[in-house]
Design an enzyme around this catalytic site. Structure first.
Site, short mmCIF file in Angstrom:
data_model
loop_
_atom_site.label_atom_id
_atom_site.label_comp_id
_atom_site.label_asym_id
_atom_site.label_seq_id
_atom_site.Cartn_x
_atom_site.Cartn_y
_atom_site.Cartn_z
N SER A 156 41.81 12.68 -29.30
CA SER A 156 40.43 12.68 -29.73
C SER A 156 39.30 12.95 -28.30
O SER A 156 39.81 13.44 -27.27
CB SER A 156 40.41 11.56 -30.30
OG SER A 156 38.82 11.35 -30.78
N TYR A 169 32.92 20.61 -31.75
CA TYR A 169 33.72 19.80 -30.92
C TYR A 169 33.96 18.41 -31.22
O TYR A 169 35.06 17.74 -31.44
CB TYR A 169 33.55 19.69 -29.37
CG TYR A 169 34.42 19.32 -28.34
CD1 TYR A 169 35.48 20.18 -28.05
CD2 TYR A 169 34.11 18.12 -27.88
CE1 TYR A 169 36.42 19.44 -27.17
CE2 TYR A 169 34.94 17.53 -26.75
CZ TYR A 169 36.20 18.34 -26.69
OH TYR A 169 37.10 17.68 -25.59
N LYS A 173 36.88 16.17 -32.93
CA LYS A 173 37.41 14.93 -32.40
C LYS A 173 37.37 13.85 -33.08
O LYS A 173 38.29 12.93 -33.14
CB LYS A 173 36.95 14.83 -31.02
CG LYS A 173 37.33 15.97 -29.83
CD LYS A 173 38.76 16.34 -29.70
CE LYS A 173 39.29 16.77 -28.56
NZ LYS A 173 40.41 17.28 -28.38
P1 NAI Z 1 41.83 22.74 -20.39
O1 NAI Z 1 41.15 23.81 -20.97
O2 NAI Z 1 42.44 22.85 -19.05
O3 NAI Z 1 43.19 22.54 -21.01
C1 NAI Z 1 43.29 22.79 -22.81
C2 NAI Z 1 44.56 23.76 -22.74
O4 NAI Z 1 44.58 24.32 -24.19
C3 NAI Z 1 44.28 25.18 -22.03
O5 NAI Z 1 45.35 25.29 -21.32
C4 NAI Z 1 44.03 26.29 -23.34
O6 NAI Z 1 44.78 27.25 -22.76
C5 NAI Z 1 45.04 25.52 -24.28
N1 NAI Z 1 44.79 25.93 -25.64
C6 NAI Z 1 43.50 26.25 -26.26
N2 NAI Z 1 43.47 26.70 -27.20
C7 NAI Z 1 44.98 26.78 -27.62
C8 NAI Z 1 45.55 27.22 -28.97
N3 NAI Z 1 44.82 27.73 -30.02
N4 NAI Z 1 46.85 27.21 -28.83
C9 NAI Z 1 47.70 26.56 -27.71
N5 NAI Z 1 46.86 26.50 -26.44
C10 NAI Z 1 45.59 26.41 -26.65
O7 NAI Z 1 41.12 21.17 -20.98
P2 NAI Z 1 41.66 19.99 -20.83
O8 NAI Z 1 40.24 19.03 -20.12
O9 NAI Z 1 42.92 19.65 -20.15
O10 NAI Z 1 41.56 19.50 -22.11
C11 NAI Z 1 42.91 18.95 -22.87
C12 NAI Z 1 42.57 18.21 -23.91
O11 NAI Z 1 41.81 17.24 -23.65
C13 NAI Z 1 41.66 18.94 -24.87
O12 NAI Z 1 41.99 18.82 -26.29
C14 NAI Z 1 40.33 18.51 -24.50
O13 NAI Z 1 39.55 18.66 -25.94
C15 NAI Z 1 40.59 16.85 -24.44
N6 NAI Z 1 39.51 16.26 -23.60
C16 NAI Z 1 39.47 16.57 -22.45
C17 NAI Z 1 38.42 15.73 -21.71
C18 NAI Z 1 38.52 15.71 -20.21
O14 NAI Z 1 37.57 15.05 -19.65
N7 NAI Z 1 39.04 16.68 -19.66
C19 NAI Z 1 37.44 14.67 -22.43
C20 NAI Z 1 37.85 14.63 -23.88
C21 NAI Z 1 38.72 15.35 -24.33
#
Ligand code: NAI
Length: 310
Positions: A156, A169, A173
């Site tokens: 989330s 978004y 979430k």
């Molecule tokens: P990121 O962009 O580095 O990682 C997300 C990954 O998901 C990417 O590698 C991307 O290629 C992959 N992806 C996107 N669409 C996809 C799909 N349809 N099928 C398979 N893979 C797919 O970003 P991050 O920050 O590592 O995000 C990880 C999770 O954490 C996400 O759900 C994000 O919304 C959530 N999030 C992150 C926060 C943060 O502070 N970094 C804050 C709150 C939530």
């Protein structure tokens, strides 16, 4: 030091693990003995194939190679979790390769733009986060329930409390928060535990935040590994709860609770009565976290004259 949490013999799936937080989850699970399906579409952080300029590419095979080089076991999967058939292949690959699946971390995500007049982006964001999570679990749950063992961590975001310009978004979430909670309730009698995290980490997603001071702060104090340290506890056999959501990042983990107030009751309610008592509707004296919607009503039964089923 207490006994290390191990995952020997366990098979884990981490979606969106080609970089960022997902990579950290996958690497820590593998380091603790899990065999890991590393899923990542490999596209850009906005869900496009190429990604915006300056985006760092994510790659399931790069992470798989790193895990293998470190002595772990992992396989790559490049399916799109937003696609029902694609999501099912992730679970099938785990079963075909290792004959079981125990841990699911639904992490894949893309940034939102939130614009109501851009329905394609809006739907893509909902599809990736919400349906991506639903699709993987639709395929995995029958196996987890059949073996009466499973640990699920959904992703989330604290953006559901407010994130300027990201209604898509934040909605997705918020839906994951509710979905996790209700699915966990449904299966509370089983040994399948489902929880959610709201990460805070410096990744390519948050590197795009247009405020350099925040990005610098995240880069200094919020490496993705610090999110994984908590998520992996929830992935473990000894996961201490189900149906809960936690903020995790920077070395901190904190339970997320919602509260309802005691409120104002009127046996003959009118808009004016609620206007005149709006202070009571809002008063946080006696507020408490509802376990579920009906139990919340039951908790305030003394202010409700028709106690109904309670
Ligand atoms: P990121 O962009 O580095 O990682 C997300 C990954 O998901 C990417 O590698 C991307 O290629 C992959 N992806 C996107 N669409 C996809 C799909 N349809 N099928 C398979 N893979 C797919 O970003 P991050 O920050 O590592 O995000 C990880 C999770 O954490 C996400 O759900 C994000 O919304 C959530 N999030 C992150 C926060 C943060 O502070 N970094 C804050 C709150 C939530």
């Amino acid at each position: 030091m207490s006994e290390e949490l191990r995952f020997d013999g366990r098979v884990a799936i981490v979606t969106g693990a080609g970089g960022g937080v997902g990579r950290a989850h996958a690497e820590l699970l593998a380091a603790r003995g899990a065999r890991v399906v590393v899923n990542d579409l490999g596209g850009g952080r906005d869900g496009t194939a190429a990604g915006p300029p300056g985006d760092r590419p994510a790659s399931a095979s790069t992470v798989t190679a790193a895990i293998t080089a470190a002595g772990g076991e992992a396989i790559a999967n490049t399916a799109d979790v937003a696609d029902r058939v694609g999501a099912a292949t992730i679970v099938e690959q785990a079963l075909d390769t290792w004959g079981r699946v125990d841990v699911i971390v639904n992490n894949a995500g893309i940034t939102g733009k939130g614009a109501l007049d851009d329905p394609d982006t809006f739907e893509r964001v909902i599809a990736t986060h919400l349906y991506g999570t639903v699709n993987v679990l639709r395929a995995a749950m029958p196996h987890l329930l059949a073996q009466d063992y499973g640990r699920v961590v959904n992703t989330s975001s604290s953006s559901m409390w407010g994130a300027d310009g990201a209604t898509d978004y934040a909605s997705a979430k918020g839906a994951i928060f509710a979905f996790t909670r209700v699915l966990a309730m449904q299966h509370r009698a089983t040994n399948v535990k489902l929880n959610a995290i709201m990460p805070v980490a410096h990744t390519r997603m948050t590197a795009a935040i247009p405020v350099p001071a925040i990005v610098d702060w995240l880069e200094t104090w919020f490496p993705p590994e610090k999110v994984a340290a908590f998520a992996v506890l929830l992935c473990h056999e000894g996961a201490p709860c189900t149906g809960e959501t936690f903020v995790a990042g920077g070395g901190r983990a904190a339970h997320v609770v919602f509260e309802t107030t005691r409120g104002h009751f009127d046996s003959e309610p009118t808009p004016e009565a609620f206007r005149d008592h709006f202070g009571e509707v809002m008063a946080h004296r006696d507020a408490g976290a509802p376990a579920d919607g009906f139990l919340d009503l039951a908790r305030w039964a003394d202010v409700l004259p028709e106690r109904g089923p309670f």
